[in-house]
Structure formats: C-alpha cells, structure tokens
Write a protein that holds these residues in place. Structure first.
Motif, PDB file in Angstrom:
ATOM      1  N   PHE A  65      70.714 -28.335 -30.180  1.00  0.00           N
ATOM      2  CA  PHE A  65      69.920 -27.337 -29.446  1.00  0.00           C
ATOM      3  C   PHE A  65      68.466 -27.775 -29.264  1.00  0.00           C
ATOM      4  O   PHE A  65      67.727 -27.183 -28.477  1.00  0.00           O
ATOM      5  CB  PHE A  65      69.909 -25.991 -30.175  1.00  0.00           C
ATOM      6  CG  PHE A  65      71.212 -25.243 -30.104  1.00  0.00           C
ATOM      7  CD1 PHE A  65      71.815 -24.971 -28.878  1.00  0.00           C
ATOM      8  CD2 PHE A  65      71.821 -24.772 -31.251  1.00  0.00           C
ATOM      9  CE1 PHE A  65      73.007 -24.270 -28.812  1.00  0.00           C
ATOM     10  CE2 PHE A  65      73.022 -24.064 -31.189  1.00  0.00           C
ATOM     11  CZ  PHE A  65      73.617 -23.815 -29.975  1.00  0.00           C
ATOM     12  N   ALA A  66      68.035 -28.782 -30.021  1.00  0.00           N
ATOM     13  CA  ALA A  66      66.623 -29.161 -30.026  1.00  0.00           C
ATOM     14  C   ALA A  66      66.159 -29.769 -28.702  1.00  0.00           C
ATOM     15  O   ALA A  66      64.970 -29.931 -28.470  1.00  0.00           O
ATOM     16  CB  ALA A  66      66.349 -30.126 -31.177  1.00  0.00           C
ATOM     17  N   GLU A  67      67.121 -30.113 -27.828  1.00  0.00           N
ATOM     18  CA  GLU A  67      66.777 -30.719 -26.536  1.00  0.00           C
ATOM     19  C   GLU A  67      66.428 -29.660 -25.490  1.00  0.00           C
ATOM     20  O   GLU A  67      65.901 -29.986 -24.436  1.00  0.00           O
ATOM     21  CB  GLU A  67      67.962 -31.549 -26.008  1.00  0.00           C
ATOM     22  CG  GLU A  67      68.538 -32.541 -27.011  1.00  0.00           C
ATOM     23  CD  GLU A  67      67.502 -33.564 -27.446  1.00  0.00           C
ATOM     24  OE1 GLU A  67      66.788 -34.072 -26.571  1.00  0.00           O
ATOM     25  OE2 GLU A  67      67.397 -33.824 -28.663  1.00  0.00           O
ATOM     26  N   ASP A  68      66.772 -28.414 -25.781  1.00  0.00           N
ATOM     27  CA  ASP A  68      66.600 -27.345 -24.794  1.00  0.00           C
ATOM     28  C   ASP A  68      65.156 -27.218 -24.318  1.00  0.00           C
ATOM     29  O   ASP A  68      64.254 -26.916 -25.092  1.00  0.00           O
ATOM     30  CB  ASP A  68      67.076 -26.015 -25.406  1.00  0.00           C
ATOM     31  CG  ASP A  68      67.193 -24.912 -24.354  1.00  0.00           C
ATOM     32  OD1 ASP A  68      66.482 -24.982 -23.328  1.00  0.00           O
ATOM     33  OD2 ASP A  68      67.985 -23.982 -24.574  1.00  0.00           O
ATOM     34  N   GLU A  69      64.972 -27.466 -23.028  1.00  0.00           N
ATOM     35  CA  GLU A  69      63.633 -27.470 -22.415  1.00  0.00           C
ATOM     36  C   GLU A  69      62.895 -26.135 -22.556  1.00  0.00           C
ATOM     37  O   GLU A  69      61.671 -26.098 -22.586  1.00  0.00           O
ATOM     38  CB  GLU A  69      63.751 -27.799 -20.909  1.00  0.00           C
ATOM     39  CG  GLU A  69      64.245 -29.203 -20.619  1.00  0.00           C
ATOM     40  CD  GLU A  69      63.282 -30.270 -21.117  1.00  0.00           C
ATOM     41  OE1 GLU A  69      62.077 -30.119 -20.882  1.00  0.00           O
ATOM     42  OE2 GLU A  69      63.753 -31.228 -21.758  1.00  0.00           O
ATOM     43  N   GLU A  70      63.667 -25.054 -22.593  1.00  0.00           N
ATOM     44  CA  GLU A  70      63.037 -23.731 -22.570  1.00  0.00           C
ATOM     45  C   GLU A  70      62.420 -23.294 -23.903  1.00  0.00           C
ATOM     46  O   GLU A  70      61.727 -22.296 -23.971  1.00  0.00           O
ATOM     47  CB  GLU A  70      64.067 -22.677 -22.120  1.00  0.00           C
ATOM     48  CG  GLU A  70      64.389 -22.796 -20.642  1.00  0.00           C
ATOM     49  CD  GLU A  70      65.511 -21.893 -20.209  1.00  0.00           C
ATOM     50  OE1 GLU A  70      65.797 -20.895 -20.914  1.00  0.00           O
ATOM     51  OE2 GLU A  70      66.109 -22.193 -19.167  1.00  0.00           O
ATOM     52  N   LEU A  71      62.690 -24.064 -24.952  1.00  0.00           N
ATOM     53  CA  LEU A  71      62.202 -23.659 -26.272  1.00  0.00           C
ATOM     54  C   LEU A  71      60.798 -24.181 -26.541  1.00  0.00           C
ATOM     55  O   LEU A  71      60.368 -25.176 -25.965  1.00  0.00           O
ATOM     56  CB  LEU A  71      63.153 -24.187 -27.350  1.00  0.00           C
ATOM     57  CG  LEU A  71      64.604 -23.696 -27.266  1.00  0.00           C
ATOM     58  CD1 LEU A  71      65.478 -24.487 -28.222  1.00  0.00           C
ATOM     59  CD2 LEU A  71      64.678 -22.210 -27.581  1.00  0.00           C
ATOM     60  N   SER A  72      60.120 -23.516 -27.448  1.00  0.00           N
ATOM     61  CA  SER A  72      58.784 -23.966 -27.846  1.00  0.00           C
ATOM     62  C   SER A  72      58.917 -25.230 -28.705  1.00  0.00           C
ATOM     63  O   SER A  72      59.973 -25.492 -29.280  1.00  0.00           O
ATOM     64  CB  SER A  72      58.095 -22.866 -28.654  1.00  0.00           C
ATOM     65  OG  SER A  72      58.743 -22.709 -29.896  1.00  0.00           O
TER      66      SER A  72
END
Ligand code: NI
Length: 196
Positions: A65-72
């Motif tokens: 999940f750490a690749e998700d662009e939308e996260l801080s």
C-alpha cells in the motif's frame, strides 16, 4: 511450505481463537509457513484460523500500500515499515469517526466491499519472541490490523455489511464454500464434494 487457505463456510473461521504459549509446538515453522502462504496469495495479512488453526496469531505486511500516490508521506512511511506477527493480540481501544475502505479477504476470493471501521487503534500483542508490545496505529495500517484481528475473533468482513449487501452476495458466498470459484492459490473448501 504454502498451506491451503480455508474458504468461507469453514467453521474454524467462526471460532474465537485461543491464546498460545511460548512453547506452542513448531511456532517458528508455522509463522514461516504463514508468511509464505500470505505472500504466495499476494495478501497483506493472514490469520491462523485461515490456515485451519483457531489460535491468536496473525501477520500483516502493508508495504504494497505504500506506493499509493494519494497517501501522505507520513502514512506511506508507516505502511512501508509495517511487517509484523501479532501473537495473543488484544485491541485495547478503537477511536475516531468510522471511514469506509474497499476490503477483500483471502478466504473470500472475488468479493470486495466497502467496510466501515474506526481509524485509530491501540493494540497489545506479543511478537514471535514473546516480547510484549503496546502500539498505536491509524489509517490503512490500523485497517489491515483490524481485519486480521477480526479473524481471531471469528468475524469476517462480510459480517459488517448492510443486510441488503449481504443478500446480494449470498449466492457468491455459497459458491465459494462449495469451491465453485477460480483461485490462483491453494484453498480448502468446506463443502467441496469429492470427485467433482
Ligand atoms: Ni481476511
């Protein structure tokens, strides 16, 4: 060794799992096998009942999940480093306003639904060396832990859906327990008829 993942409908998924002691037989081997099973199925979490054992062990690795662009950046960092085995876990507190996220489960292939959960948790657990920890998690990291924690309490994400949604997926769930489904990983189906 990759273990077969127990499918929806198996009673082991409905048991409240029991604590284990540090001398639980072949604990290290079981944990290694569970990691291998989880990664083999591209999962981000796996609980012992899902490999047929009603004991309080689960693991999570949220790095995908750490690749998700939308996260801080902060959240990405937390997700990238969360890779842990939780033994005899107890969620001590859950707080905040519930938020929805589309969840799936290795025991319930091909069904994904929005599930509401509280965003912040405090959890107490033992690691694989039986050191005790109390930690706080939030967001997606908390979410994955809550999903796996539910497994050791005998709860599945489909239990948390509205009665309408439950009705809509009833047939699909029945097919899963009968093995009438295509899966890319090893599974054990409770109602699979021999010779099919
Ligand atoms: Ni699951």
């Amino acid at each position: 060794m990759v273990l077969p993942i127990v499918a929806y409908g198996d009673p082991v998924l409905r048991k409240k799992a029991k604590d284990i002691s540090a001398d639980y037989p072949k604990l290290k081997e079981l944990i290694d096998n569970m990691w291998e099973t989880m990664y083999g199925a591209y999962g981000v979490g796996l609980a012992a009942p899902q490999v047929g054992l009603p004991v309080r062990i689960f693991m999570v690795d949220t790095s995908p999940f750490a690749e998700d662009e939308e996260l801080s950046e902060e959240e990405k960092k937390e997700l990238a480093r969360l890779k842990k085995t939780f033994i005899n876990a107890r969620i001590l507190e859950e707080k905040g306003d519930e938020w929805a996220f589309n969840e799936g489960c290795l025991s319930i292939p091909d069904i994904r639904e929005d599930v509401f959960r509280k965003p912040e948790i405090t959890i107490e657990y033992y690691d694989e060396d039986f050191n005790k920890h109390t930690e706080e998690y939030k967001g997606l990291a908390a979410r994955v832990i809550q999903h796996e924690y539910d497994h050791i309490e005998g709860i599945l994400f489909t239990d948390k859906l509205s009665s309408l949604k439950k009705r809509l997926i009833k047939g699909k769930l029945a097919n899963i327990s009968k093995g009438k489904i295509e899966v890319e990983y090893r599974m054990k189906f409770p109602e699979l008829k021999k010779g099919r």
